[in-house]
Design a protein around this motif. Structure first.
Motif, PDB file in Angstrom:
ATOM      1  N   GLU A   6       0.854  -1.190   0.000  1.00 26.93           N
ATOM      2  CA  GLU A   6       0.000   0.000   0.000  1.00 26.93           C
ATOM      3  C   GLU A   6       0.889   1.238   0.000  1.00 26.93           C
ATOM      4  O   GLU A   6       1.782   1.367   0.835  1.00 26.93           O
ATOM      5  CB  GLU A   6      -0.901  -0.018   1.240  1.00 26.93           C
ATOM      6  CG  GLU A   6      -1.620   1.262   1.565  1.00 26.93           C
ATOM      7  CD  GLU A   6      -2.595   1.671   0.490  1.00 26.93           C
ATOM      8  OE1 GLU A   6      -2.390   2.765  -0.103  1.00 26.93           O
ATOM      9  OE2 GLU A   6      -3.546   0.904   0.243  1.00 26.93           O
ATOM     10  N   ILE A  11      -2.580   4.512   5.647  1.00 25.60           N
ATOM     11  CA  ILE A  11      -3.380   3.291   5.508  1.00 25.60           C
ATOM     12  C   ILE A  11      -2.534   2.072   5.813  1.00 25.60           C
ATOM     13  O   ILE A  11      -2.965   1.143   6.508  1.00 25.60           O
ATOM     14  CB  ILE A  11      -3.977   3.192   4.086  1.00 25.60           C
ATOM     15  CG1 ILE A  11      -4.979   4.325   3.847  1.00 25.60           C
ATOM     16  CG2 ILE A  11      -4.650   1.836   3.872  1.00 25.60           C
ATOM     17  CD1 ILE A  11      -5.539   4.370   2.445  1.00 25.60           C
ATOM     18  N   GLU A  15      -3.213  -0.818   8.663  1.00 30.02           N
ATOM     19  CA  GLU A  15      -3.365  -2.231   8.283  1.00 30.02           C
ATOM     20  C   GLU A  15      -2.411  -3.099   9.094  1.00 30.02           C
ATOM     21  O   GLU A  15      -2.804  -4.149   9.631  1.00 30.02           O
ATOM     22  CB  GLU A  15      -3.094  -2.408   6.791  1.00 30.02           C
ATOM     23  CG  GLU A  15      -4.167  -1.833   5.885  1.00 30.02           C
ATOM     24  CD  GLU A  15      -3.824  -1.952   4.415  1.00 30.02           C
ATOM     25  OE1 GLU A  15      -4.706  -1.688   3.583  1.00 30.02           O
ATOM     26  OE2 GLU A  15      -2.657  -2.299   4.089  1.00 30.02           O
ATOM     27  N   ASP A  50      -2.882  -3.587  -2.843  1.00 28.90           N
ATOM     28  CA  ASP A  50      -3.630  -2.463  -3.404  1.00 28.90           C
ATOM     29  C   ASP A  50      -3.509  -2.480  -4.926  1.00 28.90           C
ATOM     30  O   ASP A  50      -2.448  -2.801  -5.473  1.00 28.90           O
ATOM     31  CB  ASP A  50      -3.079  -1.145  -2.850  1.00 28.90           C
ATOM     32  CG  ASP A  50      -3.962   0.037  -3.224  1.00 28.90           C
ATOM     33  OD1 ASP A  50      -5.188  -0.140  -3.323  1.00 28.90           O
ATOM     34  OD2 ASP A  50      -3.426   1.144  -3.422  1.00 28.90           O
ATOM     35  N   ALA A  79      -7.160  -4.827  -2.871  1.00 27.64           N
ATOM     36  CA  ALA A  79      -7.862  -3.653  -2.357  1.00 27.64           C
ATOM     37  C   ALA A  79      -8.157  -2.736  -3.539  1.00 27.64           C
ATOM     38  O   ALA A  79      -7.234  -2.278  -4.216  1.00 27.64           O
ATOM     39  CB  ALA A  79      -7.014  -2.925  -1.317  1.00 27.64           C
ATOM     40  N   LYS A 102     -12.248  -0.055  -0.911  1.00 28.53           N
ATOM     41  CA  LYS A 102     -11.906   1.088  -0.068  1.00 28.53           C
ATOM     42  C   LYS A 102     -13.046   2.102  -0.042  1.00 28.53           C
ATOM     43  O   LYS A 102     -13.689   2.331  -1.071  1.00 28.53           O
ATOM     44  CB  LYS A 102     -10.644   1.765  -0.610  1.00 28.53           C
ATOM     45  CG  LYS A 102      -9.372   0.955  -0.441  1.00 28.53           C
ATOM     46  CD  LYS A 102      -8.180   1.766  -0.967  1.00 28.53           C
ATOM     47  CE  LYS A 102      -6.864   1.081  -0.670  1.00 28.53           C
ATOM     48  NZ  LYS A 102      -5.722   1.881  -1.149  1.00 28.53           N
ATOM     49  N   PRO A 103     -13.272   2.738   1.104  1.00 28.39           N
ATOM     50  CA  PRO A 103     -12.618   2.484   2.400  1.00 28.39           C
ATOM     51  C   PRO A 103     -13.253   1.274   3.091  1.00 28.39           C
ATOM     52  O   PRO A 103     -14.464   1.101   3.042  1.00 28.39           O
ATOM     53  CB  PRO A 103     -12.886   3.773   3.182  1.00 28.39           C
ATOM     54  CG  PRO A 103     -14.195   4.261   2.625  1.00 28.39           C
ATOM     55  CD  PRO A 103     -14.207   3.868   1.168  1.00 28.39           C
TER      56      PRO A 103
END
Length: 225
Positions: A6, A11, A15, A50, A79, A102-103
């Motif tokens: 990410e 974020i 995580e 991500d 993600a 997300k989110p």
């Protein structure tokens, strides 16, 4: 060890905190290139990846992993940004095990990680599956029809593997979505029908063995005498 890839540091830190506070070992990467380099010498239990990353993006990294026999079995949760249906479909078709939009809540993330790890742990299957001249090798990730190699997408392969594991059994649409796309899949329901259609086409003379069970779903005819 769970890897989080990410580029947003805030974020990423949350995580990692959520995972470590619930008992997981976790490691973060700010871009796909760093994660790819680490994969050359290390193997995580799961990667939370991500889609939007600088340099090597999440989809490109997932594709690289699935192209490598020694990496393709590492579970991956993608993600994706809200509303990017294409990213979700593309990721799942390439072989992602689940996705988060997300989110997302941190407890939801931890729950998804646990669910995918359970599913993958329980999914250790026999290596060779065959019915007549149709053969699927789970270790080599190959399918042959009467000795000729077929090129299937990841989801087509998983559908065929499920059918060959249980020949003759009728699977509901919900069972197929849960087993192949994951419990969280919320895309178009016709996605399954499209994958069945292309799988039948690629199987050639064996395609007709993938039968539609009216009002239920699909099954693979088990009598190959």
């Amino acid at each position: 060890m769970i890897w989080c890839v990410e580029d947003d540091n805030g974020i990423l830190e949350t995580e990692l905190y959520a995972l470590t506070s619930t008992g997981f070992a976790a490691r973060g990467f700010a871009d796909g290139s760093a994660a790819w380099d680490a994969l050359q010498t290390e193997r995580p239990e799961l990667i939370l990846l991500d889609v939007m990353l600088p340099g090597v993006d999440g989809v490109a990294l997932l594709r690289r992993m699935k192209d490598r026999p020694d990496l393709r079995d590492i579970p991956v949760i993608m993600a994706t940004a809200k509303g990017t249906e294409y990213d979700k479909i593309q990721s799942l078709d390439l072989g992602a095990d689940d996705y988060l939009v997300k989110p997302f809540g941190l407890m939801e993330m931890v729950s998804r990680v646990k669910a995918v790890l359970r599913r993958c742990s329980a999914g250790q299957r026999q290596t060779m599956l065959a019915l007549g001249g149709l053969t699927l090798d789970t270790a080599a990730h190959t399918v042959t029809v009467d000795g000729a190699r077929l090129e299937l997408t990841f989801k087509e392969f998983e559908l065929l593997r499920l059918f060959l594991t249980h020949p003759g059994r009728a699977f509901t649409r919900e069972e197929l979505f849960s087993s192949v796309w994951g419990d969280s899949y919320q895309g178009e329901t016709r996605t399954l029908d499209m994958h069945i259609k292309t799988l039948r086409q690629k199987l050639g003379k064996y395609g007709g063995r993938v039968e539609t069970v009216r009002g239920v779903g699909y099954r693979l005819e088990g009598n190959y005498e």
